[in-house]
Each structure stands twice: as C-alpha cells, then as structure tokens.
Design an enzyme around this catalytic site. Structure first.
Site, PDB file in Angstrom:
ATOM      1  N   HIS A  65      42.580  34.407  27.290  1.00 22.28           N
ATOM      2  CA  HIS A  65      42.919  34.085  26.090  1.00 22.28           C
ATOM      3  C   HIS A  65      41.967  32.917  25.739  1.00 22.28           C
ATOM      4  O   HIS A  65      41.161  32.208  26.365  1.00 22.28           O
ATOM      5  CB  HIS A  65      44.406  33.447  25.854  1.00 22.28           C
ATOM      6  N   ASP A 321      43.400  32.803  32.951  1.00 25.81           N
ATOM      7  CA  ASP A 321      42.112  32.288  34.057  1.00 25.81           C
ATOM      8  C   ASP A 321      42.808  32.774  35.499  1.00 25.81           C
ATOM      9  O   ASP A 321      42.008  33.072  36.328  1.00 25.81           O
ATOM     10  CB  ASP A 321      42.123  30.858  33.846  1.00 25.81           C
TER      11      ASP A 321
END
Length: 452
Positions: A65, A321
């Site tokens: 994102h 991540d």
C-alpha cells in the site's frame, strides 16, 4: 595540456562520485519501511534489461500500500505525547533562544500533528495511481479481470487507485476482491492470519533493546537546546522521529527531519529494520517468518509452472511490507551473516526495508523465455524498478549478469518452501496453526504497527 586534462577528468569523476554518494546516502531516503516510495539504488551490478530475444509471458505483481498515517496505538501515542509536551511548554518556548532548526516551535501554535492514523495519504493515493500508469506503459499487452488485496482499508484503497491508473474507466468493470473472497485455509498475502502461535511481543522486545540504547543520547542533546520548563522524554524523542517520517508520508516537509543528525536517523532506520526482521524475517522464533513467506513462494512457483489451475498471464495483488519481507526471507534473498542484532548497528546490511519495502513498494516477478539467450522458462525479480539478483539459484555467468535463473533452478533452490504445506508439522511447529485463531487476531490488533 595532458596533465591538465587528467586533472579535469579527476575533478569531474570526484564530483560525479560525490553526487552519487550524496544521493544514495540522503537520510530522508532511509527511513526504513516508513520511507516515501523510492527507486531502489542500483547497487547489484546486474543488467537492467533482458536480452533482445527474450519475451516476458507472465507477470505477478505484489504491491505494498502507499504512504499512510501512523499505524497502531504505539506510534499514535508517541506523536500525541510529543505534541502535548510542546503544548505544555508553549510559553517557555516563545521566550527561548532556540537554534534555527528548532525555531519552528515558536511559530503560531508550534508543532501540531494533522496526521490521520492508518489511512492512505494523498501522497499514497498519488503513488498508486502513478504506479498503475507506469505498469500499463511497461506491460501494455498484459491484462486481467481480477485484482486482489488484503482486507485492510488502506490496501483496498491502494488497489483501487492502482486500477484507476492502469485501466482508467475500464477499472469499473474489474473485480476488486479481498483475500476473504478467495477460498483456502491460508492467504499468501496475509499468512499471519493463519499463524496464531507467532509471538508479536518478540519483535517489540528486539526493537526496544536497540531504541533504549540510542534514544537517551538524542534526548540529552535536545534537552540542552530546549529552555527550562520544556523537558523531552525518550518517548518524546521517539515521537519526533516518527513525526519526521509521517509528515513526509503525508506530503509535508517535516521540520523534525532537520532536528536530527544523519547518524541519529540511521539509528531510527535500524530500529525499524530490527522490528521487521524480528516480526516476519530471519529473527522470528521457530523460523515462523520464513514459514509464513513460504505460502507466497509456493503460489509463485505454482503459477509460473502452470500447476496452479489459474490460466492467466497477469496477477495484480496488494498487501503489506510484511508480505514482501516474509517472502524474501523464505527465499533467503536478503539474509545477513551474521544476523542483525540489537547489540550493534550493521550499516552494510542486506535486510534493508528502506530499499526493499518503502511505502508503495513494488515486487514484480516475471516469467520469460528466449530464442537463444536462455534455455527453457526463466524467472526474474524486479523490486522497486531495479532487477534484484536471484543469487540463491544462479547457475551460470549469464544468470549472474542478468540477475535471473531458470524456473527449474529457482524451484530447486526454494526447497525450504516447497517442502512446507499449510498445517503440516513444520507449519505447526512455527505457527501453532491448530490453536485459537481469535486469540491471534487480538494479538495482531494490539501490535498492529508490526504489520505495516
């Protein structure tokens, strides 16, 4: 004349070297996994382009994102505590003789945070839209009817803005799904949801050991500069470091970034790397990080080997991540020897989130074939617009030159992952997959800042 020419050349070379050094060492491009999107530094010395007789036939994108506000109660509390300390000392600050880089505390109301926790920022939206456009330009002949994301709102929003950039009005006809729409016991995008036995406290413990060693020195330095009546705690210093990163994520120029020395920002970056490597990377107890990453690796191999039952040439998927780093750990792509430790900063480490998972990170896997340059199906990783060498499976000089390897070699090199199936003995040993999933979700909510 000849000597003068040599001197001129040496001067130019020196300027060029210093310029590249400065660009690569810009501390604001090294804020760990809170770094605004950046192209990865070309430090691997591999060819950027495939040979001319090669053609890509399948692409699998995993996109983090975009830039967001603070995540989890810890980061929000640190920044709020900083703001409150400054409000309490407002009068004392007004009459103080502050150094130039702290005088922003004397303007208006001083420093106020307008960050919206968890949400995608306007910069985050722009990152994903732009990446969608760039992806369409790079792979114009690849399309799909389905995009997939985690269930987190900022990730769903990221998928939406990428789709707008890539497909324009055609995005309205695409299926934008979440992992809840996909059947199966475990998701390759959010494998931690099926790993209730993981100890999220451990990553905090590792990171805190490091932060407890570097924060007091910064706090002491800042308190010498601040007036009587304003006294920073280590939490305030921590909040100011986070404010630097998150102001940039929101598109602001953060005054806090100028308050810290380069080595202090490097300490903060190392803390963020330790948090990640101890939550989904190589330091996780029972090898749980790599075990979780095996789900993505197996999905990748099955898709590129035509054994997944999914007959498509493009996969557009959006996660965190932690998704990327767990997968890289499973493949040993960024492993440090010796492992990272809170006992000392390792400046030349391979595990570096500011390079590998900044906000809006792009992990693109390509399957390709060639007429002559390579034999059989090949695989390549392009991470944040730079070819990331697949050293664990490279078998020839040409593999090393282009950072690629054959799909067969890649599969053999990832036996760690291919030997694992969800809920088998290895999975249970790492994740306790048969324990209470509800309890795991509660732990994730408490330590949400570990799942960025």
């Amino acid at each position: 004349m000849f000597i003068q020419g040599i001197l001129n050349w040496l001067t130019l070379a020196s300027l060029t070297f210093n310029s590249h050094k400065h660009e690569d060492e810009d501390p604001l491009k090294r804020l760990g996994n809170l770094t605004p999107y950046r192209v990865a530094p070309a430090s691997h010395k591999v060819e950027a382009e495939l040979p001319g007789d090669c053609s890509v036939d399948r692409v699998m994108l995993l996109h983090r994102h975009g830039s967001r506000g603070p995540a989890g109660s810890v980061e929000v509390a640190l920044i709020n505590s900083l703001v409150q300390t400054l409000r309490n000392g407002h009068d004392a600050l007004q009459d103080a003789d502050l150094p130039e880089n702290l005088r922003f505390l004397q303007t208006g109301k001083g420093y106020e945070s307008h960050l919206v926790p968890e949400n995608l920022t306007i910069i985050g939206r722009e990152q994903l839209f732009s990446h969608g456009v760039e992806f369409g330009l790079k792979y114009p002949n690849f399309t799909t009817e389905t995009l997939l994301s985690s269930t987190t709102q900022r990730v769903i929003d990221s998928m939406y803005f990428f789709a707008q950039g890539r497909f324009g009005r055609e995005a309205e006809d695409k299926d934008l799904l979440t992992v809840n729409d996909i059947p199966g016991p475990v998701s390759w995008i959010t494998p931690w949801n099926s790993c209730p036995g993981i100890d999220w406290h451990y990553a905090s413990k590792v990171a805190n050991e490091w932060s407890n060693s570097y924060l007091p020195k910064i706090t002491e330095r800042l308190n010498v500069l601040l007036p009587y009546g304003v006294s920073f705690t280590d939490n305030n210093t921590h909040g100011a470091l986070y404010a630097c990163a998150y102001d940039l994520a929101a598109g602001y120029e953060s005054p806090w970034c100028d308050v810290f020395y380069e080595d202090e920002l490097a300490d903060f970056e190392y803390e963020l790397d330790l948090t990640m490597v101890a939550s989904v990377g190589y330091l996780v107890p029972n090898n749980a990080g790599r075990v979780m990453g095996s789900v993505f690796v197996n999905k990748l191999i099955n898709r590129f080997s035509n054994t997944s039952g999914e007959a498509q040439s493009l996969y557009l998927e959006f996660g965190h991540d932690a998704t990327i780093m767990a997968a890289m750990a499973a493949m040993d792509l960024n492993k440090d020897e010796p492992q990272l430790s809170p006992e000392e900063l390792r400046p030349h480490r391979r595990f570096r989130t500011s390079y590998q998972t900044p906000f809006a990170a792009q992990m693109i896997w390509e399957s390709f074939t060639c007429k002559e340059s390579f034999n059989g199906p090949q695989i390549r990783l392009v991470l944040n617009e730079e070819t990331y060498p697949l050293q664990t499976c490279a078998e020839t000089k040409k593999d090393s030159r282009f950072g690629t390897c054959s799909l067969d070699a890649f599969t053999r090199a990832n036996k760690f992952s291919t030997d694992i199936e969800f809920n088998d003995d290895t999975w249970q040993a790492a994740c306790g997959a048969r324990t209470n999933v509800y309890q795991s979700l509660n732990h994730q909510q408490s330590f949400g800042y570990l799942l960025h």
